[in-house]
Design a protein around this motif. Sequence first.
Motif, short mmCIF file in Angstrom:
data_model
loop_
_atom_site.label_atom_id
_atom_site.label_comp_id
_atom_site.label_asym_id
_atom_site.label_seq_id
_atom_site.Cartn_x
_atom_site.Cartn_y
_atom_site.Cartn_z
N GLY A 295 51.24 40.40 37.64
CA GLY A 295 51.40 39.05 37.31
C GLY A 295 52.49 38.49 37.61
N SER B 206 49.65 39.22 43.00
CA SER B 206 49.72 39.01 41.70
C SER B 206 48.71 37.51 41.37
CB SER B 206 50.72 38.97 40.88
OG SER B 206 51.16 40.34 40.36
N ALA B 207 48.20 37.36 40.17
CA ALA B 207 48.03 36.16 39.72
C ALA B 207 49.31 35.46 39.25
CB ALA B 207 47.17 36.13 38.33
N THR B 208 49.37 34.55 39.53
CA THR B 208 50.80 33.54 39.35
C THR B 208 50.68 32.06 38.36
OG1 THR B 208 51.19 34.20 41.70
CG2 THR B 208 52.57 32.41 40.73
N SER B 209 51.59 32.18 37.48
CA SER B 209 51.62 31.13 36.53
C SER B 209 53.03 30.11 37.13
CB SER B 209 51.85 31.67 35.22
OG SER B 209 52.00 30.54 34.24
N GLY C 77 49.77 33.33 44.97
CA GLY C 77 48.44 34.02 44.84
C GLY C 77 47.82 33.21 43.85
N ALA C 78 46.65 33.29 43.19
CA ALA C 78 45.89 32.64 42.44
C ALA C 78 46.71 32.01 41.15
CB ALA C 78 44.74 33.39 41.84
N THR D 253 47.87 29.59 38.04
CA THR D 253 47.45 28.93 36.96
C THR D 253 48.69 27.94 36.20
OG1 THR D 253 46.04 30.54 36.04
CG2 THR D 253 46.59 29.02 34.20
N THR E 276 46.41 30.50 46.87
CA THR E 276 45.16 31.13 46.87
C THR E 276 44.02 30.05 46.34
OG1 THR E 276 46.13 33.22 47.31
CG2 THR E 276 43.71 33.06 46.28
#
Length: 244
Positions: free
Chosen positions: A77, A99-102, A117-118, A120, A137
């Motif tokens: 992440g 990674s998932a990304t905030s 990346g994905a 939030t 993404t």
Amino acid sequence: LTLISGTGTTGVTGAIGGTTALGTLTLQGDNVSATGTVTFNGNVTATSITTYARAYSVVFNEDASITNDCTFLNTGGVTLGNANDDSLLFTGGLDTQASATSIAGTVATTDTQMDLGAVTMAANSTIKSGTAAINVTSVTDGASSYTLTIQANTVGSTGTVTFTGNVTINGITTYAQAYAVTLQGAASVIDLDTNFLNTGVTTIGNENTDSSTFTAGLGAVSAGGVSIAGTVATTDTQMDLGAV
């Protein structure tokens, strides 16, 4: 500067590179035990960042300025900001696709490509890249209600912004500048009335099975034209389309 904590966490409270920018900031080591989260709670200024394809997270909770192209290889992440006033600049480019990304606040490059990346959203956010492309993404605001601003209201904002997956957020803000916006998700939902002011092509859907819902209304009358595929819908609210 190299920070290695293996399975343990690393937390940095103060600013890094505040007086004199760091050269390369290396986070964790290239070994299987590198799983500990690395968190920066102060500003970070560095020429470059090195990460490894290991299962750890990297968290920036304040501002950051990184000069060189920055690819986050870590797979646990990436957090880029935690409040809407945070500002993170990756001058040479940014890639978080591993990674998932905030994101929260402003995430920017300077006429260089951004690949996320994905995503939030953790607050209202802006993504901007000047003349270069942005590829995302997917993006969601989860159970929250946040607005994503795409590019800046400047003449140099010409980079195409493409969402290859679903966009499920409260709102989208665009500007009357010469960039294109492309939504390719199979099931996108934007809650607020959405007006695509960008003057490049606006693309809504790329497959006949795609569904794009603009609950409170849609205005897409771009001078560059509008491309649609699948189902484009509002919920008892007005829809205005330009040349399709």
